[in-house]
Design an enzyme around this catalytic site. Structure first.
Site, PDB file in Angstrom:
ATOM      1  N   LYS A  51       0.841  -1.203   0.000  1.00 48.22           N
ATOM      2  CA  LYS A  51       0.000   0.000   0.000  1.00 48.22           C
ATOM      3  C   LYS A  51       0.876   1.253   0.000  1.00 48.22           C
ATOM      4  O   LYS A  51       0.600   2.220  -0.712  1.00 48.22           O
ATOM      5  CB  LYS A  51      -0.950  -0.013   1.211  1.00 48.22           C
ATOM      6  CG  LYS A  51      -2.084  -1.012   1.039  1.00 48.22           C
ATOM      7  CD  LYS A  51      -2.863  -1.294   2.310  1.00 48.22           C
ATOM      8  CE  LYS A  51      -3.813  -2.473   2.059  1.00 48.22           C
ATOM      9  NZ  LYS A  51      -4.530  -2.939   3.246  1.00 48.22           N
ATOM     10  N   GLN A  95      -4.923  -2.118   9.324  1.00 51.72           N
ATOM     11  CA  GLN A  95      -4.712  -3.380   8.629  1.00 51.72           C
ATOM     12  C   GLN A  95      -5.305  -4.524   9.465  1.00 51.72           C
ATOM     13  O   GLN A  95      -4.989  -4.675  10.641  1.00 51.72           O
ATOM     14  CB  GLN A  95      -3.201  -3.601   8.402  1.00 51.72           C
ATOM     15  CG  GLN A  95      -2.870  -4.827   7.592  1.00 51.72           C
ATOM     16  CD  GLN A  95      -3.394  -4.752   6.148  1.00 51.72           C
ATOM     17  OE1 GLN A  95      -3.300  -3.720   5.488  1.00 51.72           O
ATOM     18  NE2 GLN A  95      -3.960  -5.838   5.672  1.00 51.72           N
ATOM     19  N   ASP A 118     -11.402   2.106   3.365  1.00 57.14           N
ATOM     20  CA  ASP A 118     -11.679   0.681   3.137  1.00 57.14           C
ATOM     21  C   ASP A 118     -13.174   0.448   2.869  1.00 57.14           C
ATOM     22  O   ASP A 118     -13.559  -0.577   2.331  1.00 57.14           O
ATOM     23  CB  ASP A 118     -11.292  -0.136   4.385  1.00 57.14           C
ATOM     24  CG  ASP A 118      -9.906  -0.769   4.259  1.00 57.14           C
ATOM     25  OD1 ASP A 118      -9.430  -0.929   3.120  1.00 57.14           O
ATOM     26  OD2 ASP A 118      -9.322  -1.111   5.307  1.00 57.14           O
TER      27      ASP A 118
END
Ligand code: NAD
Length: 281
Positions: A51, A95, A118
């Site tokens: 990322k 995460q 997200d």
């Protein structure tokens, strides 16, 4: 035909990079994504590194905050609060998975909805199901872009989704439904799965079960989207679809690696840019 996420995501990323390059002059700064990594799960470390690399290649500022595996939930929530209040941060993600002592739902809920790149926040999930403006979760968004790239219009088609997770199965089924497909969802309790998958014109497999979909389970011409990221008996990376037996029957198929995976990261970058732009209005 191979539906290459590598190719589609490269084009998407190039477009984003060109757009982001204009931001410092237009808005005074580049978008900023903050990623919190709790613990030292090796797979998570790789995802977080990828990322950061994607941000770098597009010109998005990236901060990775690493916290020890024994961090308390309060400590993670405090970090999220700090990032929520920082007007220079546009996107926040934690995460997953997080260590056991931390409640995932509480963490996701704590992220400011407008910074939830997200698309996991309950407010975003509810908005998606109500067809309201929302942050669309990255993997389902990437799958819809792959279908569009292949010129596959879900309208009127029979779509079958295997898997009903909050992250992939449920939202991708909803996006297919919104695109006017007739959607059937399958899961571990589904009886006679092959009889259902053989009806699919679009088959999305997000089960986390290596090579579970075999050639005898798909009909000729099916568009097969393999979300799985598994390892076969020899430890080689593979998907939920047995590529060798399914590919000859499919009209389009996503490979693993190089299919849905790169689209997920590219869509995360797009969501970060969208979160940034929403603040400039
Ligand atoms: P999950 O474990 O949360 O959900 C799996 C779902 O599949 C469950 O609903 C379960 O009922 C169903 N399922 C499992 N085995 C089945 C079987 N044999 N028959 C029918 N249904 C079955 O997983 P998830 O988070 O949705 O992820 C699914 C897979 O996709 C994993 O391999 C994961 O690593 C991968 N993934 C890839 C990306 C990417 O960007 N490529 C993103 C997210 C997840």
């Amino acid at each position: 035909m191979i539906l290459s996420g590598k190719e589609v995501s490269s084009a998407l990323r190039a477009g984003l990079a060109a757009q982001v390059a204009t931001f410092p002059e237009k808005y005074g700064r580049a978008p900023h994504l903050a990623v919190i990594l709790v613990g030292d799960n090796p797979a998570s470390q790789i995802y977080v590194r990828n990322k950061a690399k994607a941000c770098e290649s597009i010109g998005i500022t990236n901060t990775t905050i690493t916290m020890p595996a024994d961090s308390t939930e309060e400590a993670v929530l405090a970090e999220i609060k700090r990032l929520n209040e920082d007007s220079g941060v546009d996107g926040i993600l934690v995460q997953l998975p997080v260590p056991k002592q931390i409640n995932t739902a509480r963490i996701i809920e704590a992220i400011a909805r407008e910074k939830d790149v997200d698309g996991f926040h309950p407010g975003n999930v509810a908005a998606l199901w109500q067809k309201m403006p929302c942050m669309v979760p990255c993997t389902p968004k990437g799958i819809m872009k792959l279908l569009a790239h292949a010129g596959v219009d879900p309208k009127g088609k029979r779509a079958v989704v295997i898997g009903r997770s909050n992250i992939v199965g449920l939202p991708v089924a909803k996006l297919l439904l919104d695109a006017n497909a007739t959607v059937t969802m399958c899961h571990t309790r589904t009886v006679d799965l092959p009889s259902i998958t053989r009806q699919a014109e679009i088959l999305v497999v997000a089960a986390g079960a290596a090579k579970m979909v075999t050639g005898d389970m798909v009909s000729d011409g099916c568009v097969v989207i393999d979300v799985g990221m598994d390892h076969d008996a020899e430890g080689k990376l593979c998907g939920d679809v047995d590529y060798d037996s399914v590919a000859p029957k499919a009209s389009w198929i996503t490979p693993v690696p190089g299919g849905v995976g790169p689209m997920t990261i590219a869509c995360l970058m797009e969501n970060t840019v969208e979160a940034f732009l929403a603040k400039q209005k």
